[in-house]
Design an enzyme around this catalytic site. Sequence first.
Site, PDB file in Angstrom:
ATOM      1  N   GLU A   1       0.551  -1.630   0.042  1.00 26.72           N
ATOM      2  CA  GLU A   1      -0.187  -0.345  -0.105  1.00 26.72           C
ATOM      3  C   GLU A   1       0.758   0.940  -0.328  1.00 26.72           C
ATOM      4  O   GLU A   1       1.690   1.523   1.556  1.00 26.72           O
ATOM      5  CB  GLU A   1      -1.096   0.424   1.692  1.00 26.72           C
TER       6      GLU A   1
ATOM      7  N   LYS B   1      -9.109  -0.361   0.774  1.00 27.31           N
ATOM      8  CA  LYS B   1      -9.822  -0.842   1.706  1.00 27.31           C
ATOM      9  C   LYS B   1      -9.960  -1.653   0.438  1.00 27.31           C
ATOM     10  O   LYS B   1     -11.203  -1.815   0.217  1.00 27.31           O
ATOM     11  CB  LYS B   1     -10.454   0.193   1.883  1.00 27.31           C
TER      12      LYS B   1
END
Length: 740
Positions: A543, A560
């Site tokens: 990420e 997410k």
Amino acid sequence: MRILLIDNHDSYTDNLAQLLATSLGTLPLVVSADDPALTAELVALSDAVVISPGPGHPARPADVGAWPGLLADDAATPVLGVCLGHQGLALLSGAQVVHAPQPRHGHLSPLRHSGDGLFAGLPQGLEVVRYHSLSVAEPMPSCLVADAWSEDGVLQAFHRIDRPWWAVQFHPESVATEHGAQMVRSFARLTGLDSAPAGDWREPRPGDDDTVRPVALRPWDLPPVGPADRPAADDGPAADGRAANGRAANGRAADRTPAAPHLLHRALPMLPDPEALHDRLLAGRWASFWLDSARTGDGQGRFSFLGHPAGALGEVLLGRVGAGVEVHAADGTVRGHENAGLAAVLQQRLRQRARPADPELPFDLDGGYVVALGYEAGAELGLPITHRSAAPDALMIAATRMVVLDHRERCCWVLALVDPADAEDVADGQAWIDEAAAVACEVPEAPAGPVPPREGDGAGAVVPWDPAAGLRLGRAAYHRAFDRIQQLLHDGETYELCLTDAWTGPAPADLTAAYRRLRRGNPAPHAALLTAGPTSVLSSSPEQFLRLHRDGTLLTKPIKGTAPRHADPARDAEIAETLRAGAKTRAENLMIVDLLRNDLARVCETGSVHVPSLMAVESYATVHQLVTTVVGRLRPDRDVTDALRACFPGGSMTGAPKERTLALIDEMEGHARGLYSGTLGYVALSGAADLSIVIRTAVVHEDRMHIGAGGAIVLDSDAEEERQELLLKLGAVLESLVDR
């Protein structure tokens, strides 16, 4: 025109400020609901008041501050209420605020509306984003007129007939709401705001006094820096180059103004194997770094950086919240201590050593610091984080000796950052160039495909193991926390909360071998191996947190939504599509996207924040992830440390609204997260930066290993499914790291 935007401590207020600025051409003055500056006099000076969303209940003074009392006595000032503001205006008008039939967070609804007022000229069925657990009950008092409803019959907008009050329950500022700007312009037209005098709060008007100008316009300002964090001069460090404790940044006597560091570099036409290079150049050093693009391709992971902090400019900064920063030499020798905050010390160093980017180099890290900041570092920004980690909250390693691997062009560069006024340091830097170049030519070339297992590294666990056995929260405790979060979600105290846990156990005997297993088993574009004395970080993070390019482009890529890979290609594709289209995962992602748009807006140029890619599936060795890209342009008067202050900790690891949710996390988790949930990467002396979110990561301190994992809890979450996702994320790391 002068617009007063009242902030109910929400994570979307600055998005609303951006919407007002771009729609009406004026910057609003943002004042917190509990700020003593929010007075009747300030309201009277405003051409209009906008009330932000926020957590909590409009009847609770702690959630809304002074504005209900101020507006109750003001019948003339135009007001626009959003979400909590909508509910508060209804309550002031005699309506009832109740629990909604079903809470909606990150939910898209088609709107049925009157076609008048805020909705004049807008199509029926336009989609709006909802973040609310409470709603205004109908029928309402006769002074209120309903204007819009969602598909479930919940009131979504009203106006007051005897005052210029308009209100919407949905979020016009959300990235997924349609026609938000037109609604704002309609509010201006309906209330005469569009004929208000030109200019904003920064420009005086006849009759103004010194109490109302000049005005700072937050969101374009940052949290205040504490007294200990202030640099010695207004423009950065003292003119003689001294740090806060009277020593120069490199530990030598500060008896001259330092010249800008000089970069020695040499290009080599081969791509050496990074593992062999690490073993030959860095193994056994007290401090070293390997920013490892273990997964390349798809526009990701072109460069890897291996190095250590040698030479006159070499240093390692180890910081703890509230205790300052300890300065170490490359061999661990303590050189001094600085009492300033972690971000302030980093900002000071970058200003002291600033140099323009080298146009000959295709990468940004041409000198600077490799940085790991723990989650608890957010406490220095005034965030409600009270627990403290045993490991340092900040590791900052000067990048003065490096080898940079270019995986795309299959070549490498050898670099040394030196003090040009120090002949000994220049000679030492040249010697490093010669040594590292010789080693790069001697070791094997990097393989073009997947790296095969290396003899002697082992293959991780060969006996069954239970990751839950080392977790702080047992199954029952996790379920209790989950149930409490669900109640908080239904009460409107939070929209989304990232609940994490940590596995703790003995550290692997050979950390380098363990990291080699990790990079093979779970390759990632933001992988890393950092060592600073008793603390090491072994990361396989996928990420991106913040990427600041040389041209000022600021980017974040929140993740997410996670689903496991499947061996069967057809089933694997089905899982990826379910992740992309699922209402729950899309709601999770949307809430964090809006939060990060808000955070970037605090330091980016007005109107520059946008979302070029919304909820795309990225696939890794063990999981699929739902990823969004948010981009803005950093203001010229801001730098990477300002961006860190505005965005830290990353919203994908907190939930929203950030401030209220952080306080709830602090209470429920009951322990420090440490470097997990923080950020790791580099900040270059040219001003560029590349920082990841610290997930899929093991942190070793002394002889113990800590691996964090977690996930976002939203209204549609299932307790056991969330816990299994946590174990999936944990297992992706732990399977590679546990010894035979």
